[in-house]
Motif scaffolding. Structure first.
Motif, PDB file in Angstrom:
ATOM      1  N   TYR A  90      -5.389  10.961 118.473  1.00  0.00           N
ATOM      2  CA  TYR A  90      -5.058  10.224 117.263  1.00  0.00           C
ATOM      3  C   TYR A  90      -5.355   8.749 117.497  1.00  0.00           C
ATOM      4  O   TYR A  90      -4.953   8.171 118.505  1.00  0.00           O
ATOM      5  N   SER A 137      -5.784   6.182 114.471  1.00  0.00           N
ATOM      6  CA  SER A 137      -5.149   5.333 113.461  1.00  0.00           C
ATOM      7  C   SER A 137      -5.056   6.082 112.139  1.00  0.00           C
ATOM      8  O   SER A 137      -5.450   7.235 112.037  1.00  0.00           O
ATOM      9  N   MET A 138      -4.560   5.374 111.152  1.00  0.00           N
ATOM     10  CA  MET A 138      -4.460   5.915 109.801  1.00  0.00           C
ATOM     11  C   MET A 138      -5.474   5.170 108.939  1.00  0.00           C
ATOM     12  O   MET A 138      -5.594   3.952 109.019  1.00  0.00           O
ATOM     13  N   ARG A 149      -5.371   9.129 105.505  1.00  0.00           N
ATOM     14  CA  ARG A 149      -5.787  10.218 106.387  1.00  0.00           C
ATOM     15  C   ARG A 149      -5.743   9.770 107.837  1.00  0.00           C
ATOM     16  O   ARG A 149      -5.977   8.611 108.147  1.00  0.00           O
ATOM     17  N   ARG A 150      -5.444  10.714 108.713  1.00  0.00           N
ATOM     18  CA  ARG A 150      -5.447  10.420 110.143  1.00  0.00           C
ATOM     19  C   ARG A 150      -6.873  10.307 110.649  1.00  0.00           C
ATOM     20  O   ARG A 150      -7.736  11.075 110.260  1.00  0.00           O
TER      21      ARG A 150
END
Length: 148
Positions: free
Chosen positions: A123, A125-126, A131-132
């Motif tokens: 992961y 960021s957003m 959305r991821r």
């Protein structure tokens, strides 16, 4: 026929999750490891697709293990993979002409290649739209200091 069915069952999963270049790397490495293990340990070495297919199964196991947080644990998937491997090994022990050394070599080749080259999504960021955003950093990128 069994090899064709198996390749059709597991191959698309590996190609979708890993991409075509990694799929080919896993398949070819597994095939070579399968043939080498068969040559070293079997009285009548064999060459065939089943060892490479075992490598693809090992690749799926590495993917599920590495991403179990993203896919909800993966315990059932790993149990299913283990059952398939054990069942095939038992059938190989009970049948003449099936080379379990080749299967085992392919499995080791697939696991090793996938561990080193396979997808390792993290992961990052957003996005603005919520959305991821993930990045793919397989262990080889850390060994070569090449990051994507």
């Amino acid at each position: 026929m069994v090899n064709c069915y198996s390749l059709n069952s597991v191959g698309p999963t590996v190609e979708i999750t890993s991409g075509p270049r990694r799929f080919i790397a896993v398949y070819l490495t597994s095939a070579i490891a399968s043939s080498a293990m068969s040559y070293w340990f079997c009285k009548a070495p064999a060459i065939g697709a089943s060892g490479a297919i075992f490598g693809l199964v090992g690749s799926v196991a590495v993917f599920v293990t590495r991403h179990r947080g993203m896919i909800g644990g993966g315990r059932e998937e790993l149990q299913h993979i283990a059952q398939v491997i054990v069942l095939n090994m038992v059938v190989g022990l009970m049948s003449k002409g099936i080379d379990n050394w080749g299967h085992f070599g392919g499995l080791i080749g697939g696991v090793a290649t996938s561990w080193l080259l396979g997808p390792a999504w993290k992961y990052k960021s957003m996005s603005i739209d919520g959305r991821r955003v993930f990045v793919d950093r397989p262990p080889i990128s850390y060994l070569t200091n090449r990051r994507k």
